[in-house]
Design an enzyme around this catalytic site. Structure first.
Site, PDB file in Angstrom:
ATOM      1  N   HIS A 190      30.227   0.500 111.123  1.00  0.00           N
ATOM      2  CA  HIS A 190      29.162   0.955 112.043  1.00  0.00           C
ATOM      3  C   HIS A 190      28.455   2.202 111.512  1.00  0.00           C
ATOM      4  CE1 HIS A 190      31.116  -1.718 115.009  1.00  0.00           C
ATOM      5  NE2 HIS A 190      32.228  -1.204 114.533  1.00  0.00           N
TER       6      HIS A 190
ATOM      7  N   SER B 150       6.885  13.861  95.887  1.00  0.00           N
ATOM      8  CA  SER B 150       5.854  13.588  96.882  1.00  0.00           C
ATOM      9  C   SER B 150       4.599  14.333  96.475  1.00  0.00           C
ATOM     10  CB  SER B 150       6.347  14.088  98.238  1.00  0.00           C
ATOM     11  OG  SER B 150       5.251  14.381  99.065  1.00  0.00           O
TER      12      SER B 150
ATOM     13  N   LYS C  31      10.702  17.134  97.535  1.00  0.00           N
ATOM     14  CA  LYS C  31      11.217  15.769  97.650  1.00  0.00           C
ATOM     15  C   LYS C  31      11.503  15.075  96.329  1.00  0.00           C
ATOM     16  CE  LYS C  31      10.273  13.116 100.952  1.00  0.00           C
ATOM     17  NZ  LYS C  31       9.518  12.216 101.818  1.00  0.00           N
TER      18      LYS C  31
ATOM     19  N   GLU D 249      14.109   1.781  96.813  1.00  0.00           N
ATOM     20  CA  GLU D 249      13.321   1.291  97.957  1.00  0.00           C
ATOM     21  C   GLU D 249      12.557   0.023  97.603  1.00  0.00           C
ATOM     22  OE1 GLU D 249      11.683   4.909 100.487  1.00  0.00           O
ATOM     23  OE2 GLU D 249      11.603   5.341  98.361  1.00  0.00           O
TER      24      GLU D 249
END
Ligand code: ARG
Length: 459
Positions: A155, A276, A282, A289
Site C-alpha cells: 500500500h 526545469s 529541479k 517518465e
C-alpha cells in the site's frame, strides 16, 4: 502507370493512391522482401520452373537493388503502392523479361506474410537480447548493493525491511517471464508461408521445405488460407510487449518515486534527467517518465491490431495492411525503452544511508515483535493484538521501539524480556530464510541463480 490500377478508374485519383499506398511504412521491409525473393528465385530454378540463367539474373538484379536502396539512390514511389511492386518494377527495368518471371508461383499475399514473419523473427531476437541486457544491469546493481537494506512496501506504506537486492530481483523475475513469452512467440512466428499463393496454394511443383531451409524457418505453414491471413504472431508480439512495458512502467514509477527528495533513495545520472526551465533546483527523471508514458501507446497498438483482425473473413483483406505501423512502433518503442532504461539503471546511485534510515524508522519491526512473542508461546493472533497496542502506546509517547524501556514493554506482555532489544532490522532479514524470502543467504542464492540465467545456463 501502376499495373494494378483498375482499368475503369479515372487517372489522377491522387488521394486514393496515397490512401492505399503502404510504401511510406513498408519500405522498412525491403531487406526481408529481397531476401525472400532471392530464395524464391533459387527455388524456382531448382525446380526447373525458371532457368538457372534467369535465376542468376534475378538474384544479381535484386542484390543491386538492395544496394541502391541502402545508398539512398532508389526512389520508392507511392504510385507503385508497396515495397513488393516497387522492387519488382525496378527489377524488370534492370533485367527485362527474366524479372517478369519472379512472381511465378507467388502472390503478394504470401509474400507480405513472409516479409512480416522474417521481420518479426528478427525483432523478437533483438527484443530478447535487450531484455537480457536490462536484466544484467539490474543484477549488477543488486550485486553492487548487496548489503543495502530498505523498507519493503505494501500500500506504499513501510511494511517490513528487505534487502534492496531482493527488491531489484523482483524485476529480474518479471523480465524473465517476458523473455519466456517472447521465446514462445518466436515458435509461432517461425513458420514459412510462401507457397500459399494468393490463398489457395500454387499450381507449380514448388519446394516449400527448401524455401524454409533457405530462409531459416523451423517449418512450413499447413494451410494456405490460414497462412495468408494469419497475423497472430504480430498480436502475440504486441501482447508480450504490452506486458513487458507494464513491468517497465512499474520499475520506472519506483525510480521516479525513489529519486524524489521525499524518498531520496537513488540519484540518477545527470544524463538521464533534465532541469526545469524555471525551477533551478529541479532534476527531473524524464527518461523514467517517458518509459512509463510510452506504455500507453504500446497498449494502444495492441488494441488496434486486435480490433483490425476482429471478424475479418478469410482470407487476405486489405485491412491486413494495417498490421504494420503499430507493430513497427511497438518494436521501436520497446527496444529503445529497454536500451535507455538499461543505461539509466547502470548509472544509478543507491543511497544506502537513506534507505537504511527509512528501514529503521517507524514501526517496521512490528511483525517481528509479534513473531518474537509467538516464539515465546503466544498464539499469533494474540501476539498481533498485543503489538498493535504497543505501537499505539509508542506513537502516543512519540517513541520508537528502541526507545521503550523493558518496563514499558512488559506492561503489554510479561513475556517481553531483555532480548527484545535484539529484534532489529538485521534480525528481521536474517529470519526470513524460507525460499524466495529476503534473508541474505537466500538473496545470495537468488543472485547466483539469476547470474546463471543471464549467462544462458539453465538455473
Ligand atoms: N501492401 C499489402 C499489405 O501490406 C501487400 C499485400 C497486397 N495484397 C493485395 N492483395 N492487395 O498487406
Amino acid at each position: 502507370m501502376n499495373p494494378l490500377r483498375n482499368q475503369f478508374e479515372k487517372e489522377g485519383e491522387k488521394s486514393v493512391e496515397e490512401y492505399t499506398a503502404s510504401i511510406p511504412f513498408d519500405r522498412r521491409l525491403y531487406k526481408q522482401d529481397i531476401v525472400g525473393s532471392i530464395a524464391h528465385a533459387k527455388m524456382l530454378a531448382k525446380q526447373g520452373i525458371i532457368s538457372d540463367k534467369e535465376a542468376e539474373l534475378i538474384m544479381m538484379g535484386l542484390a543491386s537493388i538492395r544496394e541502391e536502396i541502402e545508398q539512398g539512390v532508389f526512389e520508392l514511389s507511392a504510385e507503385l503502392e508497396d515495397i513488393h511492386m516497387n522492387i519488382e518494377a525496378r527489377l524488370i527495368e534492370k533485367i527485362g523479361e527474366a524479372g517478369q518471371k519472379l512472381h511465378t508461383a507467388r502472390s503478394r499475399n504470401d509474400q507480405i506474410a513472409l516479409d512480416m514473419r522474417l521481420f518479426a523473427k528478427e525483432a523478437i531476437s533483438h527484443t530478447i537480447e535487450k531484455l537480457v541486457g536490462l536484466q544484467k544491469a539490474l543484477l549488477d546493481l543488486a550485486e553492487a548493493n548487496k548489503d543495502v537494506v530498505m523498507p519493503g512496501y505494501t500500500h506504499l506504506q513501510r511494511a517490513q525491511p528487505v534487502l534492496f537486492a531482493h527488491h531489484i530481483l523482483a524485476y529480474f523475475e518479471m523480465l524473465q517471464r517476458d523473455v519466456g513469452r517472447f521465446r514462445d512467440c518466436l515458435k509461432r512466428a517461425d513458420v514459412m508461408p510462401l507457397g500459399s499463393g494468393a490463398l489457395a496454394g500454387v499450381p507449380y511443383a514448388i519446394d516449400r521445405e527448401f524455401l524454409a531451409q533457405e530462409l531459416g524457418f523451423a517449418r512450413v505453414s499447413e494451410n494456405s488460407m490460414d497462412a495468408v491471413s494469419d497475423r497472430d504472431f504480430i498480436i502475440e508480439y504486441q501482447a508480450a510487449a504490452s506486458l513487458a512495458m507494464m513491468h517497465i512502467s512499474r520499475l520506472a514509477e519506483e525510480i521516479i518515486l525513489w529519486s524524489s527528495v521525499e524518498f531520496g533513495f537513488v540519484r540518477l545520472a545527470a544524463a538521464y534527467t533534465t532541469g526545469s526551465s524555471i525551477m533551478p533546483q529541479k532534476r527531473n527523471p524524464d527518461v523514467a517518465e517517458l518509459a512509463r508514458g510510452k506504455t500507453g501507446r504500446v497498449y494502444g497498438n495492441l488494441l488496434a491490431i486486435l480490433t483490425t483482425m476482429k471478424a475479418l473473413p478469410l482470407t487476405y483483406n486489405r485491412d491486413l495492411q494495417e498490421d504494420k505501423e503499430g507493430f513497427f512502433d511497438t518494436v521501436n518503442t520497446l527496444i529503445s525503452t529497454l536500451e535507455v532504461l538499461t543505461g539509466m539503471i547502470a548509472t544509478m546511485q543507491i543511497r544506502g544511508d537513506r534507505t537504511k534510515e527509512a528501514a529503521e524508522g517507524g514501526y517496521i519491526l512490528a511483525t517481528d515483535l509479534a513473531d518474537y512473542l509467538v516464539r515465546k508461546g503466544v498464539p499469533f493472533r494474540q501476539a498481533h493484538e498485543i503489538v498493535g497496542k504497543l505501537v499505539q502506546y509508542a506513537m502516543e509517547k512519540g517513541k520508537g521501539f528502541k526507545d521503550l524501556s523493558l518496563d514499558e514493554y512488559q506492561r503489554f506482555s510479561p513475556l517481553f524480556a531483555q532480548d527484545v532489544y535484539s529484534v532489529t532490522v538485521e534480525s528481521s532479514l536474517e529470519a526470513r530464510t524460507a525460499r524466495g524470502g529476503t534473508a541474505p543467504r537466500q538473496v545470495e542464492q537468488a543472485l547466483k541463480r539469476a547470474r546463471k540465467i543471464v549467462q544462458g545456463e539453465d538455473a
